[in-house]
Design an enzyme around this catalytic site. Structure first.
Site, mmCIF file in Angstrom:
data_model
loop_
_atom_site.group_PDB
_atom_site.id
_atom_site.type_symbol
_atom_site.label_atom_id
_atom_site.label_comp_id
_atom_site.label_asym_id
_atom_site.label_seq_id
_atom_site.Cartn_x
_atom_site.Cartn_y
_atom_site.Cartn_z
ATOM 1 N N TYR A 109 38.925 36.959 40.268
ATOM 2 C CA TYR A 109 39.778 36.998 41.673
ATOM 3 C C TYR A 109 39.871 38.294 42.382
ATOM 4 O O TYR A 109 39.041 39.585 42.042
ATOM 5 C CB TYR A 109 41.347 36.938 40.862
ATOM 6 C CG TYR A 109 41.954 37.032 42.201
ATOM 7 C CD1 TYR A 109 42.780 36.553 42.623
ATOM 8 C CD2 TYR A 109 42.907 38.909 42.151
ATOM 9 C CE1 TYR A 109 44.160 36.247 43.670
ATOM 10 C CE2 TYR A 109 43.780 38.825 43.360
ATOM 11 C CZ TYR A 109 43.929 38.221 44.030
ATOM 12 O OH TYR A 109 45.458 37.824 44.796
ATOM 13 N N GLU A 197 41.998 37.127 50.420
ATOM 14 C CA GLU A 197 42.244 36.638 48.728
ATOM 15 C C GLU A 197 40.941 35.941 48.792
ATOM 16 O O GLU A 197 41.308 34.921 49.582
ATOM 17 C CB GLU A 197 43.488 36.186 48.570
ATOM 18 C CG GLU A 197 43.164 35.714 46.833
ATOM 19 C CD GLU A 197 45.228 35.183 46.469
ATOM 20 O OE1 GLU A 197 45.671 35.559 45.894
ATOM 21 O OE2 GLU A 197 45.217 34.361 47.477
#
Ligand code: ADP
Ligand code: MG
Length: 386
Positions: A109, A197
């Site tokens: 992530y 993101e």
């Protein structure tokens, strides 16, 4: 403003970040022609909606032949995709991205956002990427690492090393990662993004780094100077009432409760919502009509509130500073007549021309409950809708 994954990947590519090859479709007819641009044996069919959690909701499918691809694309167009971010109503899939499939070894992530509290740019990294990052954040927050960058000084190699440390990259991967982090940083600054993101950021079985998903959000107040970003806006993904509101320059956000609110000033609007909740009901919307609103604007705001079928009652809370209470009263009257108002209405006016405003409302044949203060107003509207 949000954009689609395929648009975000286009921007990433432009800034030198590693993304896979893909094609975007607005209808099944385009498949055959576009498909020729791809060069792979396996593909991933990805629903393009402005919400995450698509994988779990059935909006991301791996296919291994053109026939299978065609079937999946057919199924996915028009499908109502429900994810934890769409709400129970789901979202209709009107656009599909087909990407060459990657052989995933690890999923990480990585995100980059404006951290208002520290006035810095925060990079967030975690080895636990993929589809359960919310769970990681709540159950094992120590696995999420934040690094804050002072944007006045720009980003340097040492800082990049700290950001990618959890990923344990080899030297070749590190050099790609440096390019990627610099790209994210540059996009944030040069395109006025507030959030980027990448989840997941992957290492393939061939040890390559790829951005497999991408979400980008941009500062609405900066769009005037980023026409290339504004043209990526997809009105299909926005609440119709919010689009209508933006035409009238009204700050409106639809919520799920039953009491419509019309207020001037964002702070007062927030406290009005709070006090409705305090009295046991939920607001149907946030609405700030702004400082010097005209009669037309007030009328548009009123209609907007009533376009929401969940609205069972309306609370108008105006403090007249620059805004004049008589203008509000006239706008409300006009709109109430035009819309044939049937739900209870509580009005609390204070400040400039408050008496004139009250007189206008009292003289009308509208059934209006007037309130002395905010608490009284909230109590009255909550009782009235019972
Ligand atoms: P969402 O976050 O909305 O669920 P993602 O784009 O992250 O959507 O996709 C969900 C999962 O599907 C990813 O975590 C990854 O495991 C897999 N996936 C997505 N794109 C690809 C791709 N091009 N090749 C292989 N797997 C993919
Ligand atoms: Mg994802």
């Amino acid at each position: 403003m949000n954009i689609h994954e395929h648009q975000a990947k286009e921007i990433l590519k432009e800034f030198g970040a590693p993304v896979s090859k893909g094609i975007v479709l607005l209808s099944l007819n385009e498949l055959e022609k576009e498909f020729k641009k791809l060069n792979s044996k396996e593909f991933v069919v990805k629903a393009q909606i402005h919400a995450g959690g698509r994988g779990k909701g059935g909006g991301v499918k791996l296919v291994k032949s053109f026939e299978e691809l065609k079937t999946k694309v057919k199924e996915m167009f028009g499908m109502n995709l429900i994810t934890h971010q769409t709400g129970p109503g789901g979202k209709e899939v009107k656009r599909i991205y087909i990407e060459e499939a990657s052989d995933i070894l690890k999923e990480f992530y990585l995100s980059c956002l404006v951290d208002r509290a520290s006035s810095k740019i925060a990079f967030i990294s975690s080895t636990e990427g993929g589809m359960d990052i919310e769970k990681v954040a709540s159950e094992t927050p120590e696995k999420i690492i934040t690094n804050k960058i002072d944007f006045k000084k720009n980003i340097d190699s040492d800082e990049i090393e700290k950001i990618i440390k959890p990923f344990n990259f080899n030297n070749e991967q590190k050099s790609t990662a440096h390019i990627l982090i610099k790209a994210l940083y540059k996009i944030l600054i040069e395109k006025d993004a507030t959030l980027i993101e990448i989840n997941p950021l992957i290492i393939t079985k061939n040890q390559k780094i790829v951005c497999l998903d991408a979400k980008m959000n941009f500062d609405d107040n900066a769009l005037f100077r980023r026409p290339e970003i504004l043209q990526l806006r997809d009105l299909n993904e926005e609440e119709p009432a919010e689009i209508e509101a933006s035409k009238h320059d009204l700050a409106y956000i639809k919520l799920s409760g039953s009491i419509g609110c019309m207020v001037n000033g964002a702070g007062l609007a927030m406290s009005t919502m709070d006090i409705i909740k305090l009295h046991g009901e939920e607001p149907a919307n946030f609405l700030d009509v702004g400082g010097g609103a005209s009669k037309e604007k007030v009328s548009a705001a009123f209609k907007l509130i009533l376009s929401d079928r969940n609205v069972k009652g309306i609370l108008i809370n105006i403090f007249g500073g620059i805004m004049r209470c008589d203008v509000i009263a006239k706008g409300v009257l006009d709109a109430a007549k035009e819309t044939n108002l049937k739900v209870p209405l509580v009005v609390r006016l204070a400040g400039t021309n408050y008496k004139e405003g009250k007189e206008i409302l009292d003289k009308s044949d509208l059934k209006i409950l007037s309130a002395t203060d905010l608490n009284d107003a909230a109590k009255k509207i909550v009782e009235a809708i019972k």
